[in-house]
Design a protein around this motif. Structure first.
Motif, PDB file in Angstrom:
ATOM      1  N   THR A  29       0.849  -1.094   0.156  1.00 40.52           N
ATOM      2  CA  THR A  29      -0.051   0.089   0.041  1.00 40.52           C
ATOM      3  C   THR A  29       0.809   1.263   0.176  1.00 40.52           C
ATOM      4  O   THR A  29       2.138   0.991   0.360  1.00 40.52           O
ATOM      5  N   PRO A  30       0.566   2.305  -0.299  1.00 35.71           N
ATOM      6  CA  PRO A  30       1.230   3.636  -0.223  1.00 35.71           C
ATOM      7  C   PRO A  30       2.000   3.943   0.927  1.00 35.71           C
ATOM      8  O   PRO A  30       3.044   4.366   0.999  1.00 35.71           O
ATOM      9  N   GLU A  31       1.412   3.326   2.069  1.00 36.61           N
ATOM     10  CA  GLU A  31       2.009   3.730   3.596  1.00 36.61           C
ATOM     11  C   GLU A  31       2.768   2.120   4.066  1.00 36.61           C
ATOM     12  O   GLU A  31       3.440   2.427   4.971  1.00 36.61           O
ATOM     13  N   ARG A  32       2.770   1.026   3.181  1.00 34.69           N
ATOM     14  CA  ARG A  32       3.540   0.275   3.367  1.00 34.69           C
ATOM     15  C   ARG A  32       4.547  -0.456   2.349  1.00 34.69           C
ATOM     16  O   ARG A  32       4.155  -0.897   1.554  1.00 34.69           O
ATOM     17  N   ASN A  45      10.335   3.329   6.256  1.00 35.77           N
ATOM     18  CA  ASN A  45       9.539   4.399   6.794  1.00 35.77           C
ATOM     19  C   ASN A  45       8.916   5.274   5.740  1.00 35.77           C
ATOM     20  O   ASN A  45       8.553   6.647   6.079  1.00 35.77           O
ATOM     21  N   LEU A  47       6.568   6.933   3.180  1.00 35.96           N
ATOM     22  CA  LEU A  47       5.193   7.017   3.081  1.00 35.96           C
ATOM     23  C   LEU A  47       4.719   7.585   1.754  1.00 35.96           C
ATOM     24  O   LEU A  47       5.401   8.913   1.445  1.00 35.96           O
ATOM     25  N   THR A  49       1.649   8.719  -1.580  1.00 36.91           N
ATOM     26  CA  THR A  49       0.129   8.776  -1.688  1.00 36.91           C
ATOM     27  C   THR A  49      -0.268   7.693  -2.811  1.00 36.91           C
ATOM     28  O   THR A  49       0.729   7.496  -3.594  1.00 36.91           O
TER      29      THR A  49
END
Length: 347
Positions: A29-32, A45, A47, A49
């Protein structure tokens, strides 16, 4: 790729792409966002969009000429630096784009180089070099990220320089260090569903290109039949396959040709595999992140109840390599190819 080109194409991922210790980058995902370093996974770390992820993919695909849309929700493409990009989009994935970028950091290494990195012993490197020079047909087996492509590239680079080599892949990954090489890759169908060129077609076309050897990047489906037929015509070759052991690789190679049609029988495939494949090299990634050969086996040619006899030449016991009973017989068999028997087992 230069640093400015990396920054332009990959944006926030550019630092990972330029890091020669990072083997693979993937975005769940965009955060993982994860990376693999020395065979081990790490959560970064970073992140992003969703728009940034899409923009990275679109810029990367501009170079490859391959497309990604609802009718083709997967894409497998080669990047300018030789890395391999794979993308899956919704509704194949639940919500976010799933991206993998596999870098080929060790692609230019020889068999001797791999031995120095403890991927094999010097004796196994000598065995493989002499087998390649003798025109032995070799199958590289292993799991995902075990180092099959790196091993295959090193084997191909050991082919005598006067030979003409044709490589056949879904996406260009092999880059052997040879002067006379032609590389072929598959093509997807267009918007009208036409123009697809599968591996089976490429194998057949390669035989018209005056090859000394053909190399199939990965055997997955019915193209196994075409490869076996080509190897049985007296043309040496190599390829890779997903399997858990050298014996499993041979069993799988007996099964895949059956996908080519109902008129293909096991009684035909068994003897064909027995006469087409000489060596199977098993590679694996252990829990410490070390990639190495775990077994080298030879196909003797003997068949019993549709099962081919496979003899171990070398096996990794978890601490060191042990020479199997079939090793000396294999060396004697190919000594007639011009390699003195005394040259097979260096101290």
């Amino acid at each position: 790729m230069s640093v400015p080109d990396l920054a332009m194409t990959f944006g926030p991922l550019a630092s990972f792409m330029s890091d020669n210790e990072i083997e693979e980058i993937w975005i769940n995902t965009p955060e993982r966002i994860f990376i693999a370093r020395a065979g081990k996974n790490e959560l970064t770390n970073l992140l992003l969009t969703s728009d940034e992820v899409r923009n990275i993919v679109e810029r990367a695909l501009m170079w490859s000429g391959r497309r990604l849309d609802l009718s083709h929700p997967f894409v497998d493409a080669r990047l300018p630096d030789g890395s391999r990009l794979h993308v899956a989009i919704p509704e194949i994935t639940p919500e976010h784009w799933a991206i993998n970028i596999r870098k080929h950091l060790l692609r230019n290494l020889s068999l001797r180089d791999l031995a120095e990195r403890n991927a094999m012993s010097p004796q196994i490197a000598t065995l493989l070099i002499n087998s390649v020079r003798a025109g032995v047909n070799i199958l590289v087996s292993g799991g995902t990220q075990a180092g099959k492509t790196t091993m295959l590239n090193a084997l191909v680079s050991a082919i005598p320089v006067q030979e003409r080599v044709i490589t056949i892949e879904e996406v260009f990954e092999l880059k052997p260090n040879l002067p006379d090489v032609v590389s072929l890759q598959t093509r997807s169908a267009n918007l009208q569903g036409e123009g697809e060129i599968p591996l089976r077609r490429l194998i057949k076309e390669s035989l018209r290109m005056r090859p000394s050897r053909i190399i199939v990047g990965e055997v997955r489906e019915a193209e196994a039949l075409d490869l076996l037929i080509a190897l049985n015509s007296g043309l040496p070759g190599m390829g890779t396959i997903h399997a858990n052991s050298t014996r499993d690789a041979i069993v799988k190679l007996q099964t895949l040709p059956l996908l080519a049609g109902e008129n293909i029988s096991q009684k035909f495939i068994g003897p064909t595999v027995a006469s087409a494949i000489d060596l199977v090299v098993q590679v694996a990634l252990d829990i410490s992140g070390q990639r190495r050969i775990t077994e080298v086996s030879t196909v003797t040619g003997r068949i019993e109840n549709d099962r081919l006899e496979v003899e171990t030449l070398w096996r990794w016991n978890g601490d060191k390599y042990e020479r199997g009973l079939g090793a000396l017989a294999h060396a004697e068999k190919y000594a007639i190819a011009g390699v003195p028997l005394t040259n097979w087992w260096p101290e």
